[in-house]
Scaffold this motif. Structure first.
Motif, PDB file in Angstrom:
ATOM      1  N   SER A   1     -15.395   2.235   6.958  1.00 37.26           N
ATOM      2  CA  SER A   1     -16.087   1.065   5.178  1.00 37.26           C
ATOM      3  C   SER A   1     -15.069   0.896   3.790  1.00 37.26           C
ATOM      4  N   TYR A   2     -14.586  -0.445   3.943  1.00 36.40           N
ATOM      5  CA  TYR A   2     -13.143  -0.928   3.394  1.00 36.40           C
ATOM      6  C   TYR A   2     -13.124  -0.177   1.329  1.00 36.40           C
ATOM      7  N   GLN A   3     -14.325  -0.966   1.448  1.00 39.50           N
ATOM      8  CA  GLN A   3     -14.421   0.129  -0.322  1.00 39.50           C
ATOM      9  C   GLN A   3     -14.477   1.480  -0.182  1.00 39.50           C
ATOM     10  N   THR A   4     -15.450   2.084   0.941  1.00 40.95           N
ATOM     11  CA  THR A   4     -15.086   3.544   0.720  1.00 40.95           C
ATOM     12  C   THR A   4     -13.202   4.272   0.918  1.00 40.95           C
TER      13      THR A   4
ATOM     14  N   GLY B   1     -12.254  20.978   3.154  1.00 45.54           N
ATOM     15  CA  GLY B   1     -11.409  21.129   3.579  1.00 45.54           C
ATOM     16  C   GLY B   1     -11.432  21.195   5.288  1.00 45.54           C
ATOM     17  N   ASP B   2     -12.933  20.468   5.808  1.00 41.48           N
ATOM     18  CA  ASP B   2     -13.218  19.162   6.899  1.00 41.48           C
ATOM     19  C   ASP B   2     -12.041  17.770   6.793  1.00 41.48           C
ATOM     20  N   PRO B   3     -11.337  17.295   7.639  1.00 41.43           N
ATOM     21  CA  PRO B   3     -10.729  16.408   7.783  1.00 41.43           C
ATOM     22  C   PRO B   3     -11.687  15.357   7.672  1.00 41.43           C
ATOM     23  N   VAL B   4     -10.844  13.860   6.550  1.00 44.98           N
ATOM     24  CA  VAL B   4     -12.042  13.022   6.428  1.00 44.98           C
ATOM     25  C   VAL B   4     -10.549  11.885   6.680  1.00 44.98           C
ATOM     26  N   VAL B   5     -10.570  11.281   7.885  1.00 45.96           N
ATOM     27  CA  VAL B   5      -9.994  10.148   8.260  1.00 45.96           C
ATOM     28  C   VAL B   5      -9.805   8.295   7.425  1.00 45.96           C
ATOM     29  N   ILE B   6      -9.220   8.612   6.586  1.00 43.84           N
ATOM     30  CA  ILE B   6      -9.221   6.579   6.722  1.00 43.84           C
ATOM     31  C   ILE B   6      -8.682   5.822   8.532  1.00 43.84           C
ATOM     32  N   SER B   7      -9.921   4.751   8.563  1.00 42.48           N
ATOM     33  CA  SER B   7      -9.943   3.978   9.771  1.00 42.48           C
ATOM     34  C   SER B   7      -9.130   2.875   9.163  1.00 42.48           C
ATOM     35  N   LEU B   8      -7.796   2.883   9.209  1.00 44.56           N
ATOM     36  CA  LEU B   8      -7.466   1.551   8.453  1.00 44.56           C
ATOM     37  C   LEU B   8      -7.676   0.297   8.734  1.00 44.56           C
ATOM     38  N   ALA B   9      -7.735   0.573  10.551  1.00 42.20           N
ATOM     39  CA  ALA B   9      -7.952  -0.400  11.256  1.00 42.20           C
ATOM     40  C   ALA B   9      -9.973  -1.438  11.296  1.00 42.20           C
ATOM     41  N   ALA B  10     -10.639  -0.290  10.568  1.00 41.01           N
ATOM     42  CA  ALA B  10     -12.047  -0.152  11.313  1.00 41.01           C
ATOM     43  C   ALA B  10     -12.316  -1.122   9.746  1.00 41.01           C
ATOM     44  N   ALA B  11     -11.709  -0.316   8.389  1.00 40.07           N
ATOM     45  CA  ALA B  11     -12.022  -0.611   7.117  1.00 40.07           C
ATOM     46  C   ALA B  11     -12.010  -2.051   6.941  1.00 40.07           C
ATOM     47  N   ASN B  12     -10.154  -2.537   7.796  1.00 35.96           N
ATOM     48  CA  ASN B  12     -10.340  -3.990   7.577  1.00 35.96           C
ATOM     49  C   ASN B  12     -10.761  -5.118   8.174  1.00 35.96           C
ATOM     50  N   ASN B  13     -11.575  -4.222   9.195  1.00 33.08           N
ATOM     51  CA  ASN B  13     -12.424  -5.175   9.958  1.00 33.08           C
ATOM     52  C   ASN B  13     -14.617  -5.041  10.001  1.00 33.08           C
TER      53      ASN B  13
ATOM     54  N   SER C   1     -13.774 -13.511   3.700  1.00 35.46           N
ATOM     55  CA  SER C   1     -12.627 -13.314   3.397  1.00 35.46           C
ATOM     56  C   SER C   1     -11.487 -14.643   4.717  1.00 35.46           C
ATOM     57  N   ASN C   2     -11.220 -15.585   4.301  1.00 35.42           N
ATOM     58  CA  ASN C   2     -10.245 -16.143   4.590  1.00 35.42           C
ATOM     59  C   ASN C   2      -8.788 -15.086   4.233  1.00 35.42           C
ATOM     60  N   ARG C   3      -8.500 -14.505   5.525  1.00 37.70           N
ATOM     61  CA  ARG C   3      -7.802 -13.936   5.532  1.00 37.70           C
ATOM     62  C   ARG C   3      -6.015 -14.129   5.509  1.00 37.70           C
ATOM     63  N   ARG C   4      -5.617 -15.318   6.195  1.00 41.82           N
ATOM     64  CA  ARG C   4      -4.066 -16.238   6.032  1.00 41.82           C
ATOM     65  C   ARG C   4      -4.223 -15.852   5.148  1.00 41.82           C
ATOM     66  N   GLY C   5      -2.698 -15.292   4.647  1.00 42.43           N
ATOM     67  CA  GLY C   5      -2.009 -15.189   3.313  1.00 42.43           C
ATOM     68  C   GLY C   5      -2.503 -13.938   2.110  1.00 42.43           C
ATOM     69  N   ASN C   6      -3.599 -13.616   3.058  1.00 40.12           N
ATOM     70  CA  ASN C   6      -4.752 -12.794   2.198  1.00 40.12           C
ATOM     71  C   ASN C   6      -3.579 -11.145   2.824  1.00 40.12           C
ATOM     72  N   ARG C   7      -3.096 -10.459   1.263  1.00 38.46           N
ATOM     73  CA  ARG C   7      -2.478  -9.438   1.492  1.00 38.46           C
ATOM     74  C   ARG C   7      -3.286  -8.276   1.219  1.00 38.46           C
ATOM     75  N   ALA C   8      -4.132  -8.657   1.324  1.00 41.37           N
ATOM     76  CA  ALA C   8      -5.140  -6.985   0.683  1.00 41.37           C
ATOM     77  C   ALA C   8      -5.798  -5.831   1.639  1.00 41.37           C
ATOM     78  N   HIS C   9      -5.326  -6.289   2.448  1.00 41.85           N
ATOM     79  CA  HIS C   9      -5.860  -5.256   3.917  1.00 41.85           C
ATOM     80  C   HIS C   9      -4.902  -3.901   3.397  1.00 41.85           C
ATOM     81  N   LEU C  10      -5.589  -3.309   4.133  1.00 40.51           N
ATOM     82  CA  LEU C  10      -5.406  -1.517   3.470  1.00 40.51           C
ATOM     83  C   LEU C  10      -4.424  -0.322   5.122  1.00 40.51           C
ATOM     84  N   ALA C  11      -3.846  -1.466   5.589  1.00 41.16           N
ATOM     85  CA  ALA C  11      -2.496  -1.003   6.453  1.00 41.16           C
ATOM     86  C   ALA C  11      -1.441  -0.483   5.474  1.00 41.16           C
ATOM     87  N   TRP C  12      -0.826  -0.593   4.778  1.00 39.40           N
ATOM     88  CA  TRP C  12      -0.133  -0.084   3.800  1.00 39.40           C
ATOM     89  C   TRP C  12      -0.610   1.466   3.046  1.00 39.40           C
ATOM     90  N   GLY C  13      -1.663   1.239   3.087  1.00 35.16           N
ATOM     91  CA  GLY C  13      -2.622   2.389   2.313  1.00 35.16           C
ATOM     92  C   GLY C  13      -3.132   1.629   0.946  1.00 35.16           C
TER      93      GLY C  13
END
Length: 507
Positions: free
Chosen positions: A78-81, A338-350, A356-368
């Motif tokens: 999830s993007y928000q989570t 202590g159990d690993p929690v991994v952020i799926s940047l790909a799944a969260a972005n999608n 959203s109209n993503r053209r020109g939108n830089r709010a993705h999580l690819a950079w964390g």
């Protein structure tokens, strides 16, 4: 720039939900009895990760997965989570020493994912005051980069590589361009002298060729560590206008061990992810009809393509590792200490809840996001944009040598990378290794000394100050003079470029 929006009529409150219904496996964070964990490795996942993310959404916003055989984790889709966790260092640590299964040996260090997830004394794996101290050194170092000089060096390095494979009329862009260009850039940014450049670049090339832990990659890593140790010793004796010298001189007072790990982190973050971004951007431009019809469309077209890659297919799709400091419930999912929690940047972005109209939108999580946001996103985007722009300018009739659907993707949870990107194009005029070396050396000499600039402010190296306290002002310091375009240093650099050309032609 606004963030992607959510459908408020159908989306639960992001601070509380969605809460899984009673009996849902997401309440425990475990897969149902008799159902195995979703593997984030192997050819099936590599061929269609989006299908795996779609299956995982049945669990809600966090799902149980297997990163490698015997390595379970919770994957945030999830993007928000994802944002909530990335911005909550008080609850979620980046220090893998909290991962009990790794520290007690239940997961052996020769597991394929252990080297990526283990603790190292660098900014990425630290929290609190230690993170601030290491991160301030990195931030201040990147602040000193002259992006105009960096652009010129990327252009000259791109020309050098294109001139190597251009006369053949065909190439594997992944190996011969996308992977090699970041190596040349980092060699320059680190101020690596000719006597170390060959060893460093060859070690980095070997590491780039191995996405899994192998005997060859372990040997290359040992060579890289030894090379960085020598580089640090040289720069302590003879500092220059380069990132290594700036890190050494920073008020944070990094030890040699911390310097090696900081430089290794910068190398790791700036080579393979960078090559994936360049390569995936080129693949999109060469295969998608929205772009393919007008490759002469200029910088805006390239920026749009790279932004789409960062949204839809980020080069590090599942990478931000976190370890709960205590048992915690997030969106109805129980996460054990202590159990690993991994952020799926790909799944969260999608995330399907995003509208959203993503053209020109830089709010993705690819950079964390949050305190561990990538500190080098501006230089990274510049390098990728210039690399793509220069290649399409030099080879305007470039096309894929095989249909895009026949390309093979490398397996594994952490990289989104094709195994090869074969292309063809009209042949270019051949140049001798000596001529290439002389041109590259002249360009490097002209840019040397201009890559760095003295910042006007220096961040505190001790615990983070209050937001109301302004940073201290530093007196400008003179930079060393640029290298001469003749003499022993110039000749040593020319021999290195010629050796590099000969080596890569043989490859």
């Amino acid at each position: 720039m606004t963030s992607p929006t959510r459908d408020s009529a159908s989306t639960p409150d992001p601070t509380t939900g969605p809460t899984p219904p009673p009996g849902c496996p997401a309440h425990s964070g475990q897969a149902p009895a008799g159902q195995g964990l979703e593997p984030l490795y192997g050819p099936e996942f590599a061929a269609d990760p989006a299908a795996a993310y779609a299956r995982l959404r049945q669990y809600g916003r966090i799902a149980p997965v297997e990163l490698a055989p015997g390595v379970p984790a919770s994957l945030v889709t999830s993007y928000q989570t994802a944002l909530d966790i990335l911005r909550s260092p008080e609850t979620f640590s980046k220090d893998a020493r909290h991962w009990q299964a790794l520290t007690d040996g239940a997961i052996p260090m020769d597991n394929p994912v252990a080297p990526m997830m283990m603790y190292r004394p660098n900014a990425l794996c630290s929290d609190g005051e230690q993170h601030h101290r290491l991160r301030s050194a990195t931030n201040d170092t990147f602040d000193r980069l002259d992006l105009h000089a960096l652009r010129r060096y990327v252009e000259r390095s791109a020309d050098f590589l294109i001139d190597l494979f251009g006369p053949r009329g065909e190439a594997d862009l992944l190996e011969e361009y996308c992977a090699r260009l970041p190596l040349l850039v980092f060699n320059q940014l680190f101020g690596c002298p000719p006597e170390l450049s060959d060893t460093l670049v060859r070690a980095l090339s070997a590491l780039s060729a191995h996405f899994d832990v192998t005997e060859d990659s372990e040997q290359a890593n040992a060579v890289l560590t030894e090379s960085l140790s020598r580089l640090i010793a040289l720069k302590r004796e003879n500092p220059g206008p380069d990132m290594t010298s700036w890190l050494i001189a920073h008020p944070a007072g990094l030890t040699d061990e911390e310097l090696i790990n900081q430089l290794s982190l910068l190398i790791g973050a700036g080579t393979q992810p960078q090559q994936n971004l360049i390569c995936n951007g080129l693949l999109l431009l060469l295969s998608d009809e929205r772009f393919r019809g007008d490759l002469a469309g200029g910088t805006m077209l390239i920026e749009d393509a790279l932004n789409e890659v960062l949204w839809k297919d980020p080069p590090l799709p599942n990478f931000c590792f976190h370890y709960p400091r205590r048992d915690v419930t997030v969106d109805g999912h129980r996460l054990s200490m202590g159990d690993p929690v991994v952020i799926s940047l790909a799944a969260a972005n999608n995330d399907p809840y995003l509208l959203s109209n993503r053209r020109g939108n830089r709010a993705h999580l690819a950079w964390g996001a949050g305190p561990h946001t990538c500190p080098a996103k501006d230089p990274a985007q510049l390098i990728a944009s210039v690399a793509v722009e220069k290649l399409l300018d030099r080879l305007p009739d470039l096309e894929l040598a095989v249909p895009a659907e026949r390309l093979r993707w490398r397996p594994g949870p952490f990289q989104r990378a094709v195994a090869a990107l074969p292309v063809r194009f009209p042949r270019t005029a051949a140049k001798s290794d000596e001529a290439l070396a002389e041109m590259a050396t002249a360009a490097t000499t002209a840019i040397s000394g201009a890559v760095g600039r003295t910042p006007t402010t220096v961040r505190a190296a001790t615990p983070a100050p209050s937001p109301d306290i302004a940073p201290a002002t530093a007196e400008p310091q003179p930079e060393p003079a640029p290298e001469s375009d003749s003499g022993p240093e110039h000749e040593a650099r020319r021999r290195w470029w010629q050796s590099l050309a000969q080596w890569w032609r043989r490859d």
